[in-house]
Design a protein around this motif. Structure first.
Motif, PDB file in Angstrom:
ATOM      1  N   LEU A   1       0.824  -1.200   0.000  1.00 58.17           N
ATOM      2  CA  LEU A   1       0.000   0.000   0.000  1.00 58.17           C
ATOM      3  C   LEU A   1       0.863   1.256   0.000  1.00 58.17           C
ATOM      4  O   LEU A   1       1.974   1.269   0.542  1.00 58.17           O
ATOM      5  N   ARG A   2       0.325   2.313  -0.537  1.00 58.30           N
ATOM      6  CA  ARG A   2       1.057   3.581  -0.587  1.00 58.30           C
ATOM      7  C   ARG A   2       1.078   4.246   0.789  1.00 58.30           C
ATOM      8  O   ARG A   2       0.146   4.070   1.596  1.00 58.30           O
ATOM      9  N   THR A   3       2.120   5.001   1.053  1.00 54.41           N
ATOM     10  CA  THR A   3       2.251   5.732   2.320  1.00 54.41           C
ATOM     11  C   THR A   3       2.210   7.243   2.113  1.00 54.41           C
ATOM     12  O   THR A   3       2.217   7.995   3.084  1.00 54.41           O
ATOM     13  N   CYS A   4       2.197   7.689   0.860  1.00 53.27           N
ATOM     14  CA  CYS A   4       2.270   9.130   0.561  1.00 53.27           C
ATOM     15  C   CYS A   4       0.910   9.804   0.748  1.00 53.27           C
ATOM     16  O   CYS A   4      -0.120   9.150   0.865  1.00 53.27           O
ATOM     17  N   ASN A   5       0.936  11.144   0.732  1.00 51.94           N
ATOM     18  CA  ASN A   5      -0.292  11.935   0.858  1.00 51.94           C
ATOM     19  C   ASN A   5      -0.696  12.584  -0.470  1.00 51.94           C
ATOM     20  O   ASN A   5      -1.442  13.561  -0.493  1.00 51.94           O
ATOM     21  N   ARG A   6      -0.200  12.038  -1.577  1.00 53.21           N
ATOM     22  CA  ARG A   6      -0.537  12.622  -2.879  1.00 53.21           C
ATOM     23  C   ARG A   6      -2.021  12.443  -3.183  1.00 53.21           C
ATOM     24  O   ARG A   6      -2.634  11.452  -2.788  1.00 53.21           O
ATOM     25  N   ASN A   7      -2.549  13.418  -3.887  1.00 56.21           N
ATOM     26  CA  ASN A   7      -3.964  13.382  -4.272  1.00 56.21           C
ATOM     27  C   ASN A   7      -4.097  12.572  -5.557  1.00 56.21           C
ATOM     28  O   ASN A   7      -3.798  13.049  -6.649  1.00 56.21           O
ATOM     29  N   LEU A   8      -4.527  11.324  -5.396  1.00 53.96           N
ATOM     30  CA  LEU A   8      -4.656  10.427  -6.553  1.00 53.96           C
ATOM     31  C   LEU A   8      -6.138  10.202  -6.856  1.00 53.96           C
ATOM     32  O   LEU A   8      -6.960  10.146  -5.951  1.00 53.96           O
ATOM     33  N   PRO A   9      -6.507  10.149  -8.137  1.00 57.64           N
ATOM     34  CA  PRO A   9      -5.659  10.044  -9.347  1.00 57.64           C
ATOM     35  C   PRO A   9      -5.209  11.378  -9.941  1.00 57.64           C
ATOM     36  O   PRO A   9      -4.542  11.396 -10.967  1.00 57.64           O
ATOM     37  N   ARG A  10      -5.548  12.512  -9.295  1.00 58.84           N
ATOM     38  CA  ARG A  10      -5.227  13.825  -9.882  1.00 58.84           C
ATOM     39  C   ARG A  10      -3.730  13.991 -10.142  1.00 58.84           C
ATOM     40  O   ARG A  10      -3.322  14.534 -11.170  1.00 58.84           O
ATOM     41  N   ASP A  11      -2.890  13.521  -9.192  1.00 58.06           N
ATOM     42  CA  ASP A  11      -1.444  13.770  -9.277  1.00 58.06           C
ATOM     43  C   ASP A  11      -0.659  12.614  -9.901  1.00 58.06           C
ATOM     44  O   ASP A  11       0.570  12.557  -9.761  1.00 58.06           O
ATOM     45  N   ILE A  12      -1.343  11.681 -10.577  1.00 52.61           N
ATOM     46  CA  ILE A  12      -0.640  10.545 -11.179  1.00 52.61           C
ATOM     47  C   ILE A  12       0.358  11.039 -12.235  1.00 52.61           C
ATOM     48  O   ILE A  12       0.012  11.829 -13.120  1.00 52.61           O
ATOM     49  N   GLY A  13       1.615  10.605 -12.096  1.00 49.44           N
ATOM     50  CA  GLY A  13       2.652  10.939 -13.075  1.00 49.44           C
ATOM     51  C   GLY A  13       3.294  12.288 -12.900  1.00 49.44           C
ATOM     52  O   GLY A  13       4.216  12.640 -13.642  1.00 49.44           O
ATOM     53  N   LYS A  14       2.876  13.089 -11.913  1.00 52.74           N
ATOM     54  CA  LYS A  14       3.441  14.432 -11.750  1.00 52.74           C
ATOM     55  C   LYS A  14       4.813  14.412 -11.090  1.00 52.74           C
ATOM     56  O   LYS A  14       5.613  15.318 -11.273  1.00 52.74           O
ATOM     57  N   GLU A  15       5.074  13.389 -10.263  1.00 48.46           N
ATOM     58  CA  GLU A  15       6.372  13.280  -9.599  1.00 48.46           C
ATOM     59  C   GLU A  15       6.907  11.866  -9.763  1.00 48.46           C
ATOM     60  O   GLU A  15       6.157  10.943 -10.088  1.00 48.46           O
ATOM     61  N   ARG A  16       8.185  11.714  -9.487  1.00 49.62           N
ATOM     62  CA  ARG A  16       8.793  10.384  -9.571  1.00 49.62           C
ATOM     63  C   ARG A  16       8.288   9.509  -8.433  1.00 49.62           C
ATOM     64  O   ARG A  16       7.916  10.023  -7.377  1.00 49.62           O
ATOM     65  N   PRO A  17       8.314   8.184  -8.592  1.00 50.77           N
ATOM     66  CA  PRO A  17       7.900   7.302  -7.488  1.00 50.77           C
ATOM     67  C   PRO A  17       8.884   7.400  -6.329  1.00 50.77           C
ATOM     68  O   PRO A  17      10.072   7.683  -6.525  1.00 50.77           O
ATOM     69  N   CYS A  18       8.383   7.165  -5.141  1.00 48.41           N
ATOM     70  CA  CYS A  18       9.226   7.291  -3.953  1.00 48.41           C
ATOM     71  C   CYS A  18      10.065   6.031  -3.744  1.00 48.41           C
ATOM     72  O   CYS A  18       9.968   5.060  -4.501  1.00 48.41           O
ATOM     73  N   LEU A  19      10.861   6.035  -2.663  1.00 47.59           N
ATOM     74  CA  LEU A  19      11.785   4.936  -2.377  1.00 47.59           C
ATOM     75  C   LEU A  19      11.049   3.612  -2.186  1.00 47.59           C
ATOM     76  O   LEU A  19      11.565   2.549  -2.545  1.00 47.59           O
ATOM     77  N   ASN A  20       9.824   3.666  -1.613  1.00 41.15           N
ATOM     78  CA  ASN A  20       9.091   2.420  -1.342  1.00 41.15           C
ATOM     79  C   ASN A  20       8.873   1.596  -2.611  1.00 41.15           C
ATOM     80  O   ASN A  20       8.863   0.369  -2.571  1.00 41.15           O
ATOM     81  N   TYR A  21       8.687   2.260  -3.738  1.00 44.04           N
ATOM     82  CA  TYR A  21       8.504   1.542  -5.003  1.00 44.04           C
ATOM     83  C   TYR A  21       9.792   0.809  -5.386  1.00 44.04           C
ATOM     84  O   TYR A  21       9.765  -0.359  -5.797  1.00 44.04           O
ATOM     85  N   HIS A  22      10.912   1.475  -5.203  1.00 45.02           N
ATOM     86  CA  HIS A  22      12.193   0.898  -5.609  1.00 45.02           C
ATOM     87  C   HIS A  22      12.618  -0.261  -4.715  1.00 45.02           C
ATOM     88  O   HIS A  22      13.385  -1.130  -5.145  1.00 45.02           O
ATOM     89  N   ILE A  23      12.147  -0.269  -3.462  1.00 48.55           N
ATOM     90  CA  ILE A  23      12.497  -1.397  -2.582  1.00 48.55           C
ATOM     91  C   ILE A  23      11.351  -2.408  -2.534  1.00 48.55           C
ATOM     92  O   ILE A  23      11.284  -3.243  -1.632  1.00 48.55           O
ATOM     93  N   LYS A  24      10.437  -2.276  -3.522  1.00 47.37           N
ATOM     94  CA  LYS A  24       9.357  -3.254  -3.711  1.00 47.37           C
ATOM     95  C   LYS A  24       8.407  -3.350  -2.514  1.00 47.37           C
ATOM     96  O   LYS A  24       7.971  -4.422  -2.127  1.00 47.37           O
TER      97      LYS A  24
END
Length: 614
Positions: A150-173
């Motif tokens: 599950l995501r831990t960020c506070n981004r407003n989704l789906p509005r902010d999809i693709g606006k920033e790079r994925p965070c570290l949690n994605y890279h460490i699976k």
């Protein structure tokens, strides 16, 4: 003048709340009544057996006031609020003021999150709890995030999809990056559905899936991955063991199991929290009670105070005894919950055993903590009684201590700390910026602080405002100093026509308290006594509070050197002056020639400094 006999005749025969005041005009008892006329009169009828505590309270009543309500239920709600606000001396008081963590799943969002909160809001999210351990909640949330990505960020989704790079949690699976659109809303929602099942106590599905993945990884000789799955399985088992089925009722039901144990004036209420048919936690609460008060009455007082503040109310409360106001409390809790709430007194079977278990737990906690409670009483109220004996006064409940903090050349600030029954009452602490004193003059600064504090209190009393930290006057004032500080305080009180004992704390050459100064006499004090330890704590607290305030203002740039007010003196000249003369008094006493000798000073700047102080 308030004449009790005359005021009793004016009481209406209507529901409401009454407040008893003592000789200091403090609220010492809050109660409710179906008929104010009948209930309040009972306190002053000599023929009635009222119990030791109530009889003692009646001797202190100097006046009473009342608030008429439209119903007994409205009176109950108002009574709960007033008891929580004023904490009256003669009410049965819950000593703990705890809040419990919940797990919140924001199911109302397109891409939900999971988090720990301490309040439930009406926001369509799913809440699980309460849990008695915040660490347990953090462990569960961490495990759920690892299991379901599950995501831990506070981004407003789906509005902010693709606006920033994925965070570290994605890279460490540890996240599927819905912020990048790498997972569809439908797939993510399926994970959330599994999370809700997991938090509801359904562990079989995830355990089976993890075991299959562990075996698959082992067969592929991916042993590190297999160990990860094994550790996740162990974590799930650990949580499931803590939440074993213990409830004899229907699976999925929420209930609290409550039981009380008491000894003398000490009582413990044990609460088992059962959610979804599983015991998710338990806790105990201390109460100070009347020796004559019944367990049913103690439980009723506890329920009013505890459930007035808790954000979640279950559908059923299992208790030991029928309560005097049981139907009224059910109506009140039903209104707070929004759904039916019932009380149950089990008479046989597993439910009765559960209540008995809670009662045994309460008894064990009381026996275990009795010695601790005695020690706590000795270092608080016992220490106050010792102090009363040393200085020859009685009736001390509220003490106030004052301190001044400054640095050479810096404006002063003052602090006021409050202790009630030997314990700090931090909600009544107050800070003062010294406005009318230039330089480091502790006596003048203390005079200003005391004058402002008590003038403010007198003004608020005249205006009839509610009691707060200024309108409530202390039974004893403690000064962080000897004869000089005490006389300053006494002068201020005499000018304002206020009669409050003032006691000073006399220091030795090493700045350690060696005795007390009271009525122009130095009184010795045993440094091993609880009274001495209490005075030391009060002294340290007043000092700490003043220093922290001064440091905060200095950090914010709100406190400045007096030297900054001299034209032509900047940071370098100020530093040189302080370095050469060491303190402000030496700068004041320096003549023009001495000032001119400083490397950074010229004729004009030296004259500006000299003229500023002369």
């Amino acid at each position: 003048m308030f004449v009790i006999e005359e005021e009793l005749k004016k009481l209406p025969a209507r529901p409401g709340v009454y407040l008893m005041h003592d000789e200091k005009d403090e609220i010492i008892y809050v109660g409710k009544a179906v008929s104010l006329k009948n209930r309040v009169r009972q306190y002053f009828q000599t023929s009635r057996n009222k119990g030791i505590k109530i009889e003692q309270m009646v001797t202190h009543i100097r006046r009473f006031e009342y608030i008429v309500t439209d119903s007994e239920l409205e009176a109950l709600v108002l009574e709960c609020n007033l008891i929580k606000e004023h904490r009256p001396k003669y009410n049965t008081m819950l000593m703990d003021d705890k809040t419990y963590p919940f797990i919140k799943v924001t199911v109302q969002e397109p891409f939900p999150r999971i988090m720990m909160v301490r309040k439930q809001a009406k926001d369509k999210a799913r809440y699980f709890g309460p849990f008695t351990s915040s660490q347990a909640v953090k462990d569960i949330i961490e495990l759920v995030r690892k299991l379901y990505f599950l995501r831990t960020c506070n981004r407003n989704l789906p509005r902010d999809i693709g606006k920033e790079r994925p965070c570290l949690n994605y890279h460490i699976k540890q996240c599927k990056a819905p912020c990048q659109g790498y997972v569809s809303q439908e797939e993510y929602r399926r994970s959330i559905d599994e999370v809700v099942k997991f938090l509801s106590g359904h562990y079989d599905g995830i355990l089976k899936e993890l075991e299959e993945k562990m075996m698959e990884a082992s067969e592929k000789m991916e042993f590190e991955k297999a160990i990860e799955y094994r550790e996740l399985i162990a974590s799930v088992h650990k949580i499931s063991e803590k939440q074993k089925i213990t409830d004899a009722g229907k699976i999925g039901e929420d209930r609290d199991v409550l039981a009380v144990a008491r000894e003398g004036e000490d009582a413990i209420v044990q609460v088992f929290f059962i959610r979804g048919g599983r015991l998710i936690g338990r806790d105990h609460f201390y109460l100070r009670v009347d020796p004559d008060e019944s367990k049913a009455s103690i439980m009723g007082s506890f329920i009013k105070q505890f459930y007035a503040g808790t954000p979640y109310i279950p559908r059923e409360l299992m208790i030991q005894y029928e309560l005097e106001e049981q139907s009224l409390l059910e109506e009140w809790l039903t209104g707070r919950r929004g759904h039916k709430v019932t009380f149950t007194v089990p008479k046989k079977g597993d439910k009765e055993k559960l209540v008995e278990l809670a009662e045994r737990n309460a008894g064990m906690v009381l026996a275990k903590d009795k010695e601790r409670l005695i020690r706590e009483a000795a270092r608080t109220t016992g220490a106050v009684r010792e102090l009363e004996k040393i200085i020859g006064i009685s009736g001390v409940r509220r003490m106030e201590a004052f301190d001044i903090s400054n640095t050479n050349g810096f404006n002063s600030v003052g602090s006021m700390v409050v202790y009630e029954d030997g314990k700090p009452k931090r909600s009544d602490y107050r800070k003062f910026k010294i406005k009318g004193v230039q330089g480091a003059d502790d006596y003048a600064s203390m005079r200003e602080v005391l004058t402002r504090r008590f003038s403010h209190g007198l003004k608020e009393k005249e205006q009839g405002k509610d009691f707060d930290s200024f309108t409530l006057f202390p039974d004893l004032i403690l000064m962080d100093g000897g004869k000089g500080q005490v006389h300053i305080a006494e002068e201020v009180l005499n000018e304002l026509r206020i009669n409050i004992p003032v006691c000073g704390m006399v220091k030795d050459d090493r700045h350690r308290t060696r005795g007390l100064f009271y009525h122009d006499q130095e009184l010795p004090i045993d440094t091993a006594s609880e009274a001495f330890k209490l005075i030391t704590r009060v002294q340290d607290e007043a000092h700490r509070f003043a220093i922290e305030f001064h440091r905060k203002l200095r950090t914010q740039g709100q406190v400045h050197s007096i030297l900054d007010d001299i034209p032509g003196v900047g940071p370098k000249r100020r530093k040189d002056l302080m370095k050469h003369f060491q303190n402000l008094e030496a700068i004041k006493n320096a003549d023009l020639e001495e000032l001119k000798k400083l490397p950074s000073m010229n004729e004009k700047s030296a004259r500006d400094v000299y003229n500023f102080f002369h």
